[in-house]
Design an enzyme around this catalytic site. Structure first.
Site, PDB file in Angstrom:
ATOM      1  CB  CYS A   1      -0.992  -0.021   1.161  1.00  0.00           C
ATOM      2  SG  CYS A   1      -0.268   0.213   2.798  1.00  0.00           S
TER       3      CYS A   1
ATOM      4  CG  HIS B   1      -4.379  -0.302   3.900  1.00  0.00           C
ATOM      5  ND1 HIS B   1      -3.599  -1.136   3.136  1.00  0.00           N
ATOM      6  CD2 HIS B   1      -5.388   0.115   3.085  1.00  0.00           C
ATOM      7  CE1 HIS B   1      -4.116  -1.249   1.925  1.00  0.00           C
ATOM      8  NE2 HIS B   1      -5.212  -0.486   1.872  1.00  0.00           N
TER       9      HIS B   1
ATOM     10  CG  HIS C   1      -6.853   0.278  -1.330  1.00  0.00           C
ATOM     11  ND1 HIS C   1      -6.770  -0.791  -0.474  1.00  0.00           N
ATOM     12  CD2 HIS C   1      -8.053   0.126  -1.960  1.00  0.00           C
ATOM     13  CE1 HIS C   1      -7.867  -1.530  -0.554  1.00  0.00           C
ATOM     14  NE2 HIS C   1      -8.670  -0.984  -1.454  1.00  0.00           N
TER      15      HIS C   1
END
Length: 341
Positions: A252, A301, A313
């Site tokens: 990520c 994240h 993402h």
């Protein structure tokens, strides 16, 4: 609407609305075609969701010997594990999510089990007959919602009426000139319905494509990172790789670092450092970063906001993708939005 089969169930008997108002145990085994309709209308189920669609999913996975825990409608890690095992066995992308491909495959696998029963028919059936072969036929007709009587193995008026309705809806000849029904005619009924489910899968894929194209048209008004948004869209479908920071595979933070690098902006490599590097905003604008607390305390994240409650993402399950902030999984883990200055 699936096809004439569901038209019959909904319009002629009003069964769909009635059945779904009943406790799950009332209809779980009696009306598989209604379960199929409910799943295909859900289109996508994932970790953290709950409700009747998840309960139906668990039931079907149980019938296929993949799920043996409580059927409670809660999509937990046990349901996710069962899906991953099913996906692995059926050469589907392993992500633990019930996407349209997985759902249609589950339905088709269940249908195959019903078809295997038909293959066990030892002879044709005819009016007045009472046998296990008639029970097989009744189960097949019940699958589609045509037969609503007791599975008693008696070829009586209810069985005959169900066959006649199925013939009319599908344009098939299930009853021959001697009023007998054969294994091959019942098999044709399943195959006819299967063609329509393939069409549903194709339609769902097209809708996803159209939504993605529509999202790309969102005008960037609050930040100056339209180039980063375009770069992010270009990487959709790239696989997730732990530590990855190139189009060969991203994690990520590597993904965010890469897309901002295309705009000559150097971003920190870790999520926590990116959090500290950026400035808090009360609500996200297109181009802002959105942060989540997932596998450890604190920001772990992140993705880039693209408007309409969505962000891009690098997800561990499906790689670079578009997700909704409102999805229960992300909503429960959302920490806030921050802006690159």
């Amino acid at each position: 609407m699936l096809n004439g089969t569901v038209e019959h169930v909904v319009k002629q008997s009003v069964l769909y609305s009635y059945v779904l108002s009943q406790p799950f145990a009332f209809y779980v085994d009696a009306y598989p075609v209604l379960q199929n309709k409910q799943l295909l209308e859900a289109e996508h189920l994932q970790y953290g969701e709950h409700g009747e669609s998840v309960r139906v999913l668990q039931h079907k996975l149980n019938k296929l010997s993949y799920y043996d825990d409580e059927i409670n409608g809660d999509f937990t890690v046990l349901t996710e594990h069962a899906l991953k095992k099913f996906q692995e066995d059926n050469n589907i992308t392993i992500n633990g999510q019930a996407d349209i491909k997985t759902l249609t495959t589950i339905i088709n696998k269940e249908k195959q089990k019903y078809m295997e029963q038909i293959n066990k028919m030892s002879e044709s059936i005819y009016p007045g007959m009472q046998s296990d072969d008639v029970k097989i036929a009744q189960h097949a007709l019940q699958y589609f919602g045509y037969y609503e009587g007791e599975i008693d193995g008696i070829y009586g008026p209810l069985t005959k009426k169900a066959l006649e309705i199925a013939e009319e809806e599908h344009g098939l000849e299930l009853i021959d000139e001697t009023e007998q029904v054969t294994e091959s005619s019942l098999t044709a009924l399943y195959k006819k319905d299967g063609n329509n489910e393939q069409n549903i899968e194709q339609k769902a894929k097209q809708e996803v494509k159209e939504k993605t194209q529509e999202a790309k048209k969102v005008e960037v008004t609050s930040t100056n990172f339209s180039g980063a948004i375009d770069a992010a869209y270009a990487q959709i479908g790239t696989p997730y790789v732990w530590g990855g920071e190139s189009p060969g595979g991203f994690d990520c933070s590597g993904f965010i670092q890469y897309i901002f690098k295309t705009q000559n902006i150097v971003m920190p490599r870790t999520v926590s450092d990116a959090w500290n590097f950026t400035q808090h905003v009360n609500s996200p604008s297109v181009g802002d970063l959105v942060f989540f607390e997932t596998y450890k305390p604190g920001p772990s994240h992140m993705g880039i906001y693209i408007g309409d409650g969505k962000f891009i993402h690098a997800g561990e399950s499906r790689g670079v993708e578009i997700s909704k902030l409102s999805t229960s999984y992300w909503d429960q883990r959302y920490l806030g939005a921050r802006r690159v200055k």
